[in-house]
Write an enzyme that holds these catalytic residues in place. Sequence first.
Site, PDB file in Angstrom:
ATOM      1  N   GLY A   1       0.840  -1.261  -0.014  1.00 29.72           N
ATOM      2  CA  GLY A   1       0.059   0.141   0.039  1.00 29.72           C
ATOM      3  C   GLY A   1       0.795   1.273   0.155  1.00 29.72           C
TER       4      GLY A   1
ATOM      5  N   ARG B   1      -2.381   8.812   3.423  1.00 26.18           N
ATOM      6  CA  ARG B   1      -2.733   9.460   4.199  1.00 26.18           C
ATOM      7  C   ARG B   1      -1.295   9.798   5.186  1.00 26.18           C
ATOM      8  NH1 ARG B   1      -7.627   7.238   6.835  1.00 26.18           N
ATOM      9  NH2 ARG B   1      -7.153   5.140   5.965  1.00 26.18           N
TER      10      ARG B   1
ATOM     11  N   GLY C   1      -5.652  -5.228  -4.753  1.00 34.29           N
ATOM     12  CA  GLY C   1      -6.579  -5.953  -3.699  1.00 34.29           C
ATOM     13  C   GLY C   1      -5.888  -6.791  -2.903  1.00 34.29           C
ATOM     14  N   THR C   2      -6.351  -7.202  -1.831  1.00 33.72           N
ATOM     15  CA  THR C   2      -5.599  -8.029  -0.754  1.00 33.72           C
ATOM     16  C   THR C   2      -5.575  -9.230  -1.354  1.00 33.72           C
ATOM     17  OG1 THR C   2      -7.607  -8.198   0.390  1.00 33.72           O
ATOM     18  CG2 THR C   2      -6.044  -6.789   1.383  1.00 33.72           C
TER      19      THR C   2
ATOM     20  N   ASN D   1      39.573   7.156  37.135  1.00 35.39           N
ATOM     21  CA  ASN D   1      38.682   8.193  37.479  1.00 35.39           C
ATOM     22  C   ASN D   1      38.764   9.333  36.529  1.00 35.39           C
ATOM     23  OD1 ASN D   1      37.334  10.366  38.661  1.00 35.39           O
ATOM     24  ND2 ASN D   1      37.498   9.402  40.521  1.00 35.39           N
TER      25      ASN D   1
ATOM     26  N   SER E   1      40.784  17.299  36.339  1.00 30.80           N
ATOM     27  CA  SER E   1      39.803  18.066  35.634  1.00 30.80           C
ATOM     28  C   SER E   1      40.364  18.841  34.352  1.00 30.80           C
ATOM     29  CB  SER E   1      39.097  18.996  36.563  1.00 30.80           C
ATOM     30  OG  SER E   1      38.382  18.324  37.678  1.00 30.80           O
TER      31      SER E   1
HETATM   32  C1  UD1 Z   1      -9.099  -5.000   4.764  1.00 30.29           C
HETATM   33  C2  UD1 Z   1      -9.986  -6.325   4.867  1.00 30.29           C
HETATM   34  C3  UD1 Z   1     -11.245  -5.934   5.713  1.00 30.29           C
HETATM   35  C4  UD1 Z   1     -10.617  -5.662   7.411  1.00 30.29           C
HETATM   36  C5  UD1 Z   1      -9.550  -4.446   7.225  1.00 30.29           C
HETATM   37  C6  UD1 Z   1      -8.725  -4.510   8.474  1.00 30.29           C
HETATM   38  C7  UD1 Z   1     -10.020  -6.974   2.543  1.00 30.29           C
HETATM   39  C8  UD1 Z   1     -10.678  -6.733   1.171  1.00 30.29           C
HETATM   40  N1  UD1 Z   1     -10.594  -6.089   3.438  1.00 30.29           N
HETATM   41  O1  UD1 Z   1      -9.627  -3.869   4.518  1.00 30.29           O
HETATM   42  O2  UD1 Z   1     -11.947  -6.866   5.924  1.00 30.29           O
HETATM   43  O3  UD1 Z   1     -11.544  -5.221   8.126  1.00 30.29           O
HETATM   44  O4  UD1 Z   1      -8.670  -4.697   6.187  1.00 30.29           O
HETATM   45  O5  UD1 Z   1      -7.753  -3.352   8.615  1.00 30.29           O
HETATM   46  O6  UD1 Z   1      -8.936  -7.639   2.670  1.00 30.29           O
HETATM   47  N2  UD1 Z   1      -2.502  -4.320   0.313  1.00 30.29           N
HETATM   48  C9  UD1 Z   1      -1.662  -4.598  -0.616  1.00 30.29           C
HETATM   49  N3  UD1 Z   1      -1.891  -4.504  -1.818  1.00 30.29           N
HETATM   50  C10 UD1 Z   1      -3.144  -4.417  -2.350  1.00 30.29           C
HETATM   51  C11 UD1 Z   1      -4.071  -3.923  -1.263  1.00 30.29           C
HETATM   52  C12 UD1 Z   1      -3.881  -3.844  -0.209  1.00 30.29           C
HETATM   53  O7  UD1 Z   1      -0.504  -4.865  -0.162  1.00 30.29           O
HETATM   54  O8  UD1 Z   1      -3.200  -4.552  -3.467  1.00 30.29           O
HETATM   55  C13 UD1 Z   1      -2.129  -4.065   2.008  1.00 30.29           C
HETATM   56  C14 UD1 Z   1      -2.234  -2.837   2.338  1.00 30.29           C
HETATM   57  O9  UD1 Z   1      -0.812  -2.163   2.174  1.00 30.29           O
HETATM   58  C15 UD1 Z   1      -2.667  -3.010   3.858  1.00 30.29           C
HETATM   59  C16 UD1 Z   1      -3.235  -4.211   3.747  1.00 30.29           C
HETATM   60  O10 UD1 Z   1      -3.155  -5.028   2.628  1.00 30.29           O
HETATM   61  O11 UD1 Z   1      -1.554  -3.006   4.696  1.00 30.29           O
HETATM   62  C17 UD1 Z   1      -4.870  -3.979   3.979  1.00 30.29           C
HETATM   63  O12 UD1 Z   1      -5.345  -3.358   2.875  1.00 30.29           O
HETATM   64  P1  UD1 Z   1      -6.466  -2.131   2.797  1.00 30.29           P
HETATM   65  O13 UD1 Z   1      -6.604  -1.640   1.486  1.00 30.29           O
HETATM   66  O14 UD1 Z   1      -6.045  -1.230   4.049  1.00 30.29           O
HETATM   67  O15 UD1 Z   1      -7.593  -3.084   3.163  1.00 30.29           O
HETATM   68  P2  UD1 Z   1      -8.893  -2.345   3.812  1.00 30.29           P
HETATM   69  O16 UD1 Z   1      -9.919  -1.748   2.888  1.00 30.29           O
HETATM   70  O17 UD1 Z   1      -8.765  -1.797   5.268  1.00 30.29           O
END
Ligand code: UD1
Length: 447
Positions: free
Chosen positions: A11, A15, A80-81, A359, A387
């Site tokens: 990510g 912010r 996405g995750t 010392n 000193s």
């Molecule tokens: C995610 C979860 C949500 C959970 C929340 C907790 C999903 C779809 N949603 O949402 O259910 O309640 O975390 O904080 O998983 N990241 C990547 N690559 C990407 C996307 C994200 O490395 O393509 C990393 C981000 O840097 C971050 C983490 O994964 O460290 C979570 O991603 P973020 O986009 O913050 O997920 P949320 O929308 O907060």
Amino acid sequence: MPTALIVLAAGAGTRMRSERPKVLHPLGGAPLLAHAIRSGAGLAPERVVVVAGHGAEAVSAAARDAAPGAEVVLQHEQLGTAHAALQAAPMLDGFAGDAIVLYGDTPLIRPQTLAAMAAARADHDIVVLGFEAADPGRYGRLVMDGERLERIVEFKDATAAERGITLCNSGVICADAATLMRLARAAGNDNAAGEYYLTDIIALARADGLSAGVVTCDEAETLGVNTRAQLAAAEAAFQARARAAALDAGVTMTAPETVYLAHDTALAADVEIEPHVIFGPGVSVAAGARIRGFSHLEGCTIGPGAVIGPQARLRPGARIGATARVGNFVEIKNAALEKGAKVNHLSYVGDAHLGAGANIGAGTVTCNYDGVSKHRTEIGAGAFIGSDTMLVAPVRVGAEAMTGSGSVITRDVPDGALAVARARQDNKPGFARKLMARLRAAAGKEN
Ligand code: UD1
Ligand code: CA
């Protein structure tokens, strides 16, 4: 069961408003990423795979610092995750064991919590870490069927009734690595965010006849850092936890809320810490040592029974022996004080070795830097430095030798010798009164 950690850290952290990748902002003196990796260290992972994107080079270096064998994969676009977790798939090809997905920006998950998740794998194919949220906000919601987890619904996609659920998804997921990758590959992006959600794998698993369960933890553990305010909140939580652990381990602190600890501060039982002490990384303090108020320590070791401060500064490479003393307004850098050595007042000791019982008088300076290179000062056991001595390094003062106050020592002093290196005193009888009278007369003043 062999375990692999997959740490999502691609990510941008927009912010934070920072040039620095979010996961490299420090907490207790170590990057957020290192905390995430270390929370999984209790599982003795065979593999650590970090998914990096923004600032990948710096992220890789920090990952290897925290776990020497860490592997780093790139996620070029943050889709996405699920997509992020899938980037680890080539690394885990043929890996027979569990994978735990962690977030690099979530530093406070306790090792015990991850151990509970690993244990819960005996009952479920997939284990998700959940928490009861005081304010569930935009977290993903855990939709339960009794003890079983049905699916996870993201806030954006949730119905009003689902938004009423307070059991939330932390993001930490544990499953057999091959299963996790197979399910992540099946996740689509037909949702409100247009992202590949890792959270979709629960419903996919259930449809496959696999079971999913939830382990819960305190909400405080799941605090994720997205803003500087959250970073400060995480630091406060980290400090509170570190102070409590130190007190539990037998450290005395009269005002623990004013003492700042680092991720690796090692304090033995019966260490005493006065108010307003700051520990940078790499400090260990042995039993019975006392760190007095307003001292600042970093990269140093303190022996048993030593007393530091008040107002002392110990920099990297300071090694303070048993019962040694470092007093007020003293700076020590890359220098060893053997047992019982004393530097009590207003001195700088750098690139030096002080023998046992030496010392060092007030205002002493090791002149260690010539503008190009650093040079060493050796002071023998039992030596007495008067000193305001300037020790122009490289220089050696022998055992039980002395230097006269105000000396500028540029040559070695043999064992047992007294070195005096200053102008000889010249008294001019009556001269002060005469001079004063002349000055007053010139200024037109009486007396
Ligand atoms: C995610 C979860 C949500 C959970 C929340 C907790 C999903 C779809 N949603 O949402 O259910 O309640 O975390 O904080 O998983 N990241 C990547 N690559 C990407 C996307 C994200 O490395 O393509 C990393 C981000 O840097 C971050 C983490 O994964 O460290 C979570 O991603 P973020 O986009 O913050 O997920 P949320 O929308 O907060
Ligand atoms: Ca988030």
